[in-house]
Design a protein around this motif. Sequence first.
Motif, PDB file in Angstrom:
ATOM      1  N   VAL A 140     -24.075   4.702  70.894  1.00 32.64           N
ATOM      2  CA  VAL A 140     -22.788   5.406  71.012  1.00 32.64           C
ATOM      3  C   VAL A 140     -21.974   5.210  69.730  1.00 32.64           C
ATOM      4  CG1 VAL A 140     -20.582   5.458  72.248  1.00 32.64           C
ATOM      5  CG2 VAL A 140     -22.712   5.289  73.528  1.00 32.64           C
ATOM      6  N   PHE A 141     -22.013   3.985  69.215  1.00 38.45           N
ATOM      7  CA  PHE A 141     -21.190   3.690  68.037  1.00 38.45           C
ATOM      8  C   PHE A 141     -21.810   4.204  66.734  1.00 38.45           C
ATOM      9  CE2 PHE A 141     -19.075   0.891  70.992  1.00 38.45           C
ATOM     10  CZ  PHE A 141     -17.749   0.998  70.583  1.00 38.45           C
ATOM     11  N   LEU A 143     -22.145   7.157  66.343  1.00 32.87           N
ATOM     12  CA  LEU A 143     -21.398   8.410  66.202  1.00 32.87           C
ATOM     13  C   LEU A 143     -19.988   8.189  65.643  1.00 32.87           C
ATOM     14  CD1 LEU A 143     -22.507   9.891  69.647  1.00 32.87           C
ATOM     15  CD2 LEU A 143     -23.433  10.436  67.399  1.00 32.87           C
ATOM     16  N   GLN A 144     -19.660   6.964  65.392  1.00 29.49           N
ATOM     17  CA  GLN A 144     -18.340   6.654  64.859  1.00 29.49           C
ATOM     18  C   GLN A 144     -18.489   6.070  63.454  1.00 29.49           C
ATOM     19  OE1 GLN A 144     -15.420   7.367  64.858  1.00 29.49           O
ATOM     20  NE2 GLN A 144     -14.111   6.036  66.103  1.00 29.49           N
ATOM     21  N   GLU A 148     -13.846   2.881  61.360  1.00 30.25           N
ATOM     22  CA  GLU A 148     -13.038   3.068  62.573  1.00 30.25           C
ATOM     23  C   GLU A 148     -13.345   2.007  63.629  1.00 30.25           C
ATOM     24  OE1 GLU A 148     -10.690   5.436  63.171  1.00 30.25           O
ATOM     25  OE2 GLU A 148     -10.907   6.012  61.064  1.00 30.25           O
ATOM     26  N   LYS A 284      -9.336  -0.314  70.052  1.00 31.82           N
ATOM     27  CA  LYS A 284     -10.079   0.684  70.836  1.00 31.82           C
ATOM     28  C   LYS A 284     -11.559   0.297  70.947  1.00 31.82           C
ATOM     29  CE  LYS A 284      -7.755   5.107  70.608  1.00 31.82           C
ATOM     30  NZ  LYS A 284      -7.697   6.383  69.878  1.00 31.82           N
ATOM     31  N   TYR A 288     -13.746  -0.159  74.302  1.00 28.77           N
ATOM     32  CA  TYR A 288     -15.015   0.536  74.562  1.00 28.77           C
ATOM     33  C   TYR A 288     -16.164  -0.467  74.732  1.00 28.77           C
ATOM     34  CZ  TYR A 288     -12.440   4.657  72.958  1.00 28.77           C
ATOM     35  OH  TYR A 288     -11.520   5.647  72.806  1.00 28.77           O
ATOM     36  N   LEU A 291     -15.865  -1.644  78.219  1.00 24.62           N
ATOM     37  CA  LEU A 291     -16.057  -0.674  79.305  1.00 24.62           C
ATOM     38  C   LEU A 291     -17.465  -0.078  79.370  1.00 24.62           C
ATOM     39  CD1 LEU A 291     -12.671   1.290  79.339  1.00 24.62           C
ATOM     40  CD2 LEU A 291     -13.464  -0.486  80.899  1.00 24.62           C
ATOM     41  N   ILE A 292     -18.010   0.296  78.215  1.00 25.19           N
ATOM     42  CA  ILE A 292     -19.336   0.957  78.270  1.00 25.19           C
ATOM     43  C   ILE A 292     -20.387   0.012  78.865  1.00 25.19           C
ATOM     44  CG2 ILE A 292     -21.190   2.034  76.914  1.00 25.19           C
ATOM     45  CD1 ILE A 292     -18.980   3.057  74.990  1.00 25.19           C
ATOM     46  N   PHE A 295     -19.774  -0.404  82.787  1.00 27.55           N
ATOM     47  CA  PHE A 295     -20.242   0.651  83.693  1.00 27.55           C
ATOM     48  C   PHE A 295     -21.770   0.768  83.676  1.00 27.55           C
ATOM     49  CE2 PHE A 295     -15.777   2.033  83.204  1.00 27.55           C
ATOM     50  CZ  PHE A 295     -15.432   2.003  84.540  1.00 27.55           C
ATOM     51  N   LEU A 296     -22.359   0.508  82.515  1.00 27.55           N
ATOM     52  CA  LEU A 296     -23.831   0.525  82.466  1.00 27.55           C
ATOM     53  C   LEU A 296     -24.415  -0.587  83.343  1.00 27.55           C
ATOM     54  CD1 LEU A 296     -24.492   1.255  78.670  1.00 27.55           C
ATOM     55  CD2 LEU A 296     -25.220   2.682  80.594  1.00 27.55           C
ATOM     56  N   ILE A 298     -22.947  -2.038  85.940  1.00 22.72           N
ATOM     57  CA  ILE A 298     -22.712  -1.702  87.362  1.00 22.72           C
ATOM     58  C   ILE A 298     -23.731  -0.669  87.831  1.00 22.72           C
ATOM     59  CG2 ILE A 298     -21.090  -0.648  88.998  1.00 22.72           C
ATOM     60  CD1 ILE A 298     -18.812  -1.866  87.347  1.00 22.72           C
TER      61      ILE A 298
ATOM     62  N   PHE B   4     -14.539  11.090  68.924  1.00 25.82           N
ATOM     63  CA  PHE B   4     -15.302   9.916  69.396  1.00 25.82           C
ATOM     64  C   PHE B   4     -14.701   9.356  70.682  1.00 25.82           C
ATOM     65  CE2 PHE B   4     -16.168   5.324  69.515  1.00 25.82           C
ATOM     66  CZ  PHE B   4     -17.561   5.362  69.558  1.00 25.82           C
ATOM     67  N   VAL B   8     -16.569   8.981  74.261  1.00 25.16           N
ATOM     68  CA  VAL B   8     -16.643   7.743  75.048  1.00 25.16           C
ATOM     69  C   VAL B   8     -16.094   7.971  76.454  1.00 25.16           C
ATOM     70  CG1 VAL B   8     -15.770   5.371  75.253  1.00 25.16           C
ATOM     71  CG2 VAL B   8     -16.575   6.213  73.048  1.00 25.16           C
ATOM     72  N   ILE B  11     -18.654   9.764  78.432  1.00 24.66           N
ATOM     73  CA  ILE B  11     -19.744   8.835  78.810  1.00 24.66           C
ATOM     74  C   ILE B  11     -19.297   7.973  79.988  1.00 24.66           C
ATOM     75  CG2 ILE B  11     -21.025   6.795  78.051  1.00 24.66           C
ATOM     76  CD1 ILE B  11     -21.143   8.109  75.248  1.00 24.66           C
ATOM     77  N   ILE B  12     -18.096   7.431  79.887  1.00 21.81           N
ATOM     78  CA  ILE B  12     -17.616   6.545  80.960  1.00 21.81           C
ATOM     79  C   ILE B  12     -17.468   7.324  82.271  1.00 21.81           C
ATOM     80  CG2 ILE B  12     -15.610   5.211  81.741  1.00 21.81           C
ATOM     81  CD1 ILE B  12     -15.354   4.220  78.837  1.00 21.81           C
ATOM     82  N   LEU B  15     -20.816   7.889  83.727  1.00 21.95           N
ATOM     83  CA  LEU B  15     -21.321   6.660  84.360  1.00 21.95           C
ATOM     84  C   LEU B  15     -20.663   6.449  85.728  1.00 21.95           C
ATOM     85  CD1 LEU B  15     -21.453   4.232  81.287  1.00 21.95           C
ATOM     86  CD2 LEU B  15     -23.397   5.163  82.555  1.00 21.95           C
ATOM     87  N   ILE B  19     -22.508   6.174  89.261  1.00 23.15           N
ATOM     88  CA  ILE B  19     -22.297   5.023  90.153  1.00 23.15           C
ATOM     89  C   ILE B  19     -21.866   5.505  91.529  1.00 23.15           C
ATOM     90  CG2 ILE B  19     -20.779   3.034  90.574  1.00 23.15           C
ATOM     91  CD1 ILE B  19     -20.769   2.661  87.460  1.00 23.15           C
TER      92      ILE B  19
END
Lengths: 310, 450
Positions: A140-141, A143-144, A148, A284, A288, A291-292, A295-296, A298, B4, B8, B11-12, B15, B19
């Motif tokens: 994911v990162f 892409l940044q 940043e 930020k 992220y 959070l990413i 959720f992955l 979970i 970006f 994100v 994506i969240i 997800l 879930i």
Amino acid sequence: MMEILSQTTQYLTTLSTIFLGIFIEALPYLLLGILASGILEVFVRREFFLKHLPKNRYLGVIFGSFLGLAFPVCEHGVVPLVRRLYNKGLPASMGISFLLAAPVMNPIVIASTLAAFGFGPVFYGRIGLTLIIAILTGLVFTLQKDGEVVKALSQELLFDCQHCNHEIDQALSFKQKLSQAIVISGEEFFDIGLFFIIGAFLAAALQTFIPQSTLLALGGGPMLSILLMIALAVVLSVCSTVDAFLALSFVANFSTGSILAFLVYGPMIDIKAILMFTRVFKKKTILYLALIPLFLVILATLFINFRLSV
Amino acid sequence: MKPFDRLVLIIILALIVLIAGIFLLGDRVGVQILAVYPSEGNPISINESIGITFDHDMDSESVLSGFSIEPPITGDLSWEDNTLWFSPIEPLDPAIEYQVSIASGVRAENNRELIEPFTFTVQIREPDLLFLVLDDLGGDIWRYEFGTGQTQPLTDTNSQVIDYTPDPIGSQIVFSQQNELGGSDLWVIDRDGQDVRILLDCEQDRCSQPDWSPNGEWIAYSREVYEPRENRYDLPRVWTIHVETTETAALYDFGDAYGHTPSFSPDGRLMATYDLNLHAIRILDLDTSEESVIPTTMAGVGDWSPDGQAMIFIDQVQAALEPNVGVYIVDFIEKDVYQAFGEFIPDIDFSQPRWSPDGEWVAVSLRPVGAGISKAIWLNSLDGREAYSLTDDPSATFSAYRWDPWGNRLVYQRFSLSGGGQHPQLYLWDRTTNTSVLLLETGARPEWLP
């Protein structure tokens, strides 16, 4: 009045005991990471480092997730090491996959997990999920822009190493280099260590005022148990080298998925780690980064609980 | 919002949707059954417990409502961590394959449910018979298999076995064996005579008369301590040993607690021993340490009733010609001792009363006072209204009889009185036909091996 005083004393005793427990347990690994960081800074030239990294960003992310096998540090040591690697020119996304995977993907933690659970679903699940989640988050990162992701200081070091704080004269003798490495490690310790202490204190405070028994009493179904074990991992902030043995004590009462959630998410993100992240990443990015993987983890562990008989 | 950050966020959100999807589709695994006992193809003994291990802490009420056995049998249900144990009250039938089921929907404490009903088959093994093959020194333990009619030695001690007893589920046998120092040790073997191990090295002491506790964790035994200064054996005392840890200690710690013949009650709550000082059966409540004493001049304890709430025993009664031996029952609930078989039967010398498993009958050996030493086996109803002889052979004496677990058969020992060089034989009496058959030409002191 006496009762309040007695209770306060009891709380303070518990707080200091837990704090010292966390601090003493994690300190060697923090020192190991800081020492590795200092040695890396002094002995590995930026050009040499950049030359040997994969040129492809995506391959770099995968490479980064396995880098822990060469740098056996837990989550307390990986942050200073990643900061130093960024200074050496490591791409941000690769650093993130390393940061998330290294606390599990290193020989010490693999061995301790094996010792606790043997070859089985927890052992393979921990390694497999950690790799997948670290790689996906790293991807994911990609892409940044790196600038940043990481903070200004690191950014400055990354892009203009002529002004590095620790520009090393490669003509120095081995002894002088070693001395320089120790100096750098010392500076790193006071820079990162402060946040480590604050994090350890917060974790201890949470454990003191929210007893573990209360958390366990709430432990229930396939979903709730995952959330509870994640919360427990974040609060306890146990070093990944020993968390497998702690998780083992939950096996009788908690689902395999929730045990894996504890063992996968805990080493990636906990209170101390988040505070230490603030020295490396932008706000930020930290959000992220929390959070990413959350959720992955979970998603994966809920799937395990609901769909797989393990 | 920067691209970006938008990515994100997507994506969240994706997800979270995934879930939620998994969550809404529901639990397809639920509670798992990790193991059952016995495992498939491994028959268990007639009085062994059946176990089911879950992967969760279970809601006891829910599981008990979903538990069933076909054909139905009565038993006690208990929990050991996540394992449910069913302990049959009456012996299981080897002719039946029991179907044990747990209905779907039984809940764990965290409300996860067993999704599919679960059934497994329990096979019961036929009990075998243990016996001693004796010579002048002692004996060795042999096993007779009813299924094949074959016999096989379980010990090879050169006739050093003094006595023995199988554990309640027939998986192990403890025996006392003479050692080179003149004492006797306690040894344990499995039901096939394998896994031979010494349980207690008694050195010069004589350890004998072992008796298993019903849960198989303890063995009580009699121990005669060797006094080297006086070169003699002290009177016996009763000791206990924990089978797993081999920790051993005297049952009573006061100085003159001389006794022998320990016997656990069927529920494991009481222990009977014969006290050599008091000339009485001493009953110890193992939970409360309360004691009762039942005077009798006939050394040895009696036989427990199947429910463990009474004991049948013998005592000498003075009479003109020679002492009679009467049969009595002590009721531990009513705290009462009374004459067995309704009334005193004069001029009879009774011995070895053995309660039938249904508690209605007593096998007892007897001889008329003044007659020869031959003793016959009789079967008496407990109320004394019915009695009939199982043996009718004055040229032999009969003893060491043991009921099978259902009370349908009685194995006993016949010893011919007709001359020297005789070996005891084993006979089997069948209740349905009221006939006895010769089972083994050579064999003594039989015990059923569940």
